[in-house]
Motif scaffolding. Structure first.
Motif, PDB file in Angstrom:
ATOM      1  N   GLY A 138       0.797  -1.219   0.000  1.00 43.75           N
ATOM      2  CA  GLY A 138       0.000   0.000   0.000  1.00 43.75           C
ATOM      3  C   GLY A 138       0.829   1.268   0.000  1.00 43.75           C
ATOM      4  N   CYS A 139       2.042   1.192  -0.532  1.00 46.08           N
ATOM      5  CA  CYS A 139       2.833   2.410  -0.724  1.00 46.08           C
ATOM      6  C   CYS A 139       2.868   2.740  -2.212  1.00 46.08           C
ATOM      7  CB  CYS A 139       4.244   2.245  -0.169  1.00 46.08           C
ATOM      8  SG  CYS A 139       5.193   0.907  -0.920  1.00 46.08           S
ATOM      9  N   TYR A 141       0.990   4.579  -3.911  1.00 43.91           N
ATOM     10  CA  TYR A 141      -0.384   4.285  -4.311  1.00 43.91           C
ATOM     11  C   TYR A 141      -0.922   5.275  -5.348  1.00 43.91           C
ATOM     12  CZ  TYR A 141      -0.847   7.723  -0.559  1.00 43.91           C
ATOM     13  OH  TYR A 141      -0.701   8.835   0.237  1.00 43.91           O
ATOM     14  N   TYR A 153      -7.805  -0.702  -0.089  1.00 46.21           N
ATOM     15  CA  TYR A 153      -6.989  -1.226   1.005  1.00 46.21           C
ATOM     16  C   TYR A 153      -7.790  -1.235   2.301  1.00 46.21           C
ATOM     17  CZ  TYR A 153      -2.842  -0.820  -1.961  1.00 46.21           C
ATOM     18  OH  TYR A 153      -1.921  -0.963  -2.969  1.00 46.21           O
ATOM     19  N   ALA A 156      -2.966  -0.682   5.161  1.00 46.02           N
ATOM     20  CA  ALA A 156      -1.925  -0.243   4.226  1.00 46.02           C
ATOM     21  C   ALA A 156      -0.847   0.524   4.963  1.00 46.02           C
ATOM     22  CB  ALA A 156      -2.524   0.633   3.124  1.00 46.02           C
ATOM     23  N   ALA A 159      -1.204   4.098   2.037  1.00 43.45           N
ATOM     24  CA  ALA A 159      -2.373   4.442   1.224  1.00 43.45           C
ATOM     25  C   ALA A 159      -3.607   4.680   2.084  1.00 43.45           C
ATOM     26  CB  ALA A 159      -2.654   3.313   0.231  1.00 43.45           C
ATOM     27  N   LEU A 165      -8.689   2.975  -5.387  1.00 45.12           N
ATOM     28  CA  LEU A 165      -7.517   3.646  -5.939  1.00 45.12           C
ATOM     29  C   LEU A 165      -7.098   2.998  -7.250  1.00 45.12           C
ATOM     30  CD1 LEU A 165      -5.367   3.880  -2.667  1.00 45.12           C
ATOM     31  CD2 LEU A 165      -6.820   5.678  -3.646  1.00 45.12           C
ATOM     32  N   GLN A 169       0.776   0.830  -9.112  1.00 46.57           N
ATOM     33  CA  GLN A 169       1.938  -0.023  -8.836  1.00 46.57           C
ATOM     34  C   GLN A 169       1.945  -1.246  -9.755  1.00 46.57           C
ATOM     35  OE1 GLN A 169      -0.614   0.565  -6.643  1.00 46.57           O
ATOM     36  NE2 GLN A 169       0.149   0.805  -4.550  1.00 46.57           N
ATOM     37  N   ARG A 215      -0.347   8.902  -9.595  1.00 45.88           N
ATOM     38  CA  ARG A 215      -0.032   8.612  -8.198  1.00 45.88           C
ATOM     39  C   ARG A 215      -0.638   9.667  -7.289  1.00 45.88           C
ATOM     40  NH1 ARG A 215       6.001   6.175  -7.469  1.00 45.88           N
ATOM     41  NH2 ARG A 215       5.492   6.727  -5.325  1.00 45.88           N
ATOM     42  N   TYR A 216      -1.021   9.228  -6.104  1.00 42.93           N
ATOM     43  CA  TYR A 216      -1.720  10.093  -5.154  1.00 42.93           C
ATOM     44  C   TYR A 216      -0.827  10.506  -3.990  1.00 42.93           C
ATOM     45  CZ  TYR A 216      -6.087  11.853  -3.070  1.00 42.93           C
ATOM     46  OH  TYR A 216      -7.101  12.646  -2.567  1.00 42.93           O
ATOM     47  N   ASP A 217       0.447  10.105  -4.049  1.00 41.82           N
ATOM     48  CA  ASP A 217       1.366  10.426  -2.960  1.00 41.82           C
ATOM     49  C   ASP A 217       2.434  11.429  -3.387  1.00 41.82           C
ATOM     50  OD1 ASP A 217       2.697   8.753  -4.700  1.00 41.82           O
ATOM     51  OD2 ASP A 217       3.756   7.658  -3.142  1.00 41.82           O
TER      52      ASP A 217
END
Length: 262
Positions: A138-139, A141, A153, A156, A159, A165, A169, A215-217
């Motif tokens: 869950g990284c 993400y 998730y 996670a 995430a 999501l 990945q 990506r959301y991070d």
């Protein structure tokens, strides 16, 4: 995510990273033997490369996450272990791995260039397994997404929980497996004379640049001018690789003309 019994739990992320390394070594040994290179030298260079890769990946993670890290707590052993046990940035690992390769070659007097060009399929192969691990943990993400193959998730590492999501990945892993297969075929046919390194750098940097939008991070990893740190690095790598290929082509054409009219 963990697999196994409650008393013997194995983190899937670590398992996938280990699987990628083992798979890379197996493929590398096959390619090295096929090209008539030394397996002992390959093993030695691989050790330096892996060490440099993990070191570089951690250093870049610490840099891009410097504002979120409580540096005054780094003397606290439990906090230090938590920071150091998780969090790696691939591009730091890429540069660190190349530096480790060059260092090992210099220390032991090994010609690293041929090993690099013969064994380059290892890189996307191992990275693909690592991305599978990211998906499980869950990284790295993806953005909120309602559609086919969405991921939700329940637990996670990073995430958001309970939100559909985009499986960025797994998409990256799929692309890297394909890229590894294409370059493996090139190397199997032409050995170290093929342009597998340049192809890898061009395709991966372009792929990574585009996937970053999914990506959301991105905020967590730093950004500038609406592009993430990884996107700026991707642009630099793509331009450098393209210019190098152009330089090689121009140099080769000039050499052919010199032979023809010399």
């Amino acid at each position: 995510m963990y697999i196994g019994r409650n008393d013997i739990a194995v983190p899937v992320y670590g398992l996938m990273v280990l699987t990628g390394i083992v798979a890379g070594v197996i493929v590398g040994i096959r390619l090295v033997k096929k090209d008539g290179l030394s397996v002992d030298d390959f093993t030695l260079l691989a050790a330096y490369t892996v060490l440099g890769g993990f070191t570089g990946a951690k250093f870049l993670y610490l840099w891009v996450s410097r504002d979120a890290i409580q540096w005054e707590q780094m003397l606290n052993l439990s906090y230090f272990r938590a920071v150091m046990s998780g969090g790696f940035v691939f591009y730091g690992g890429l540069f660190g791995g190349f530096l480790g390769l060059a260092s090992g070659a210099w220390i032991h007097g090994i010609q690293a260039r041929r090993y690099l060009y013969v064994c380059i399929p290892i890189l996307p192969l191992a990275h693909a397994f690592g991305r599978l691990g990211c998906g499980a943990a869950g990284c790295c993400y993806g953005i909120p997404y309602q559609g086919p193959f969405q991921i939700v998730y329940r637990h996670a590492a990073a995430a958001p929980v309970g939100i559909p999501l985009f499986p960025v990945q797994y998409l990256e892993a799929f692309i890297e497996f394909l890229l590894a297969a294409v370059i493996f075929r090139m190397v199997s046919q032409k050995g170290g004379t093929c342009r597998g390194v340049e192809l890898y750098l061009l395709v991966y940097s372009m792929t990574r640049f585009l996937l970053e939008f999914l990506r959301y991070d991105r905020v967590e990893r730093g950004s500038w001018k609406n592009l993430s740190t990884s996107q700026w690095i991707s642009l630099g790598i793509f331009i450098a690789a393209a210019l190098y290929i152009l330089y090689i082509e121009v140099k080769s054409s000039a050499g052919e003309r010199g032979k023809r009219y010399g």
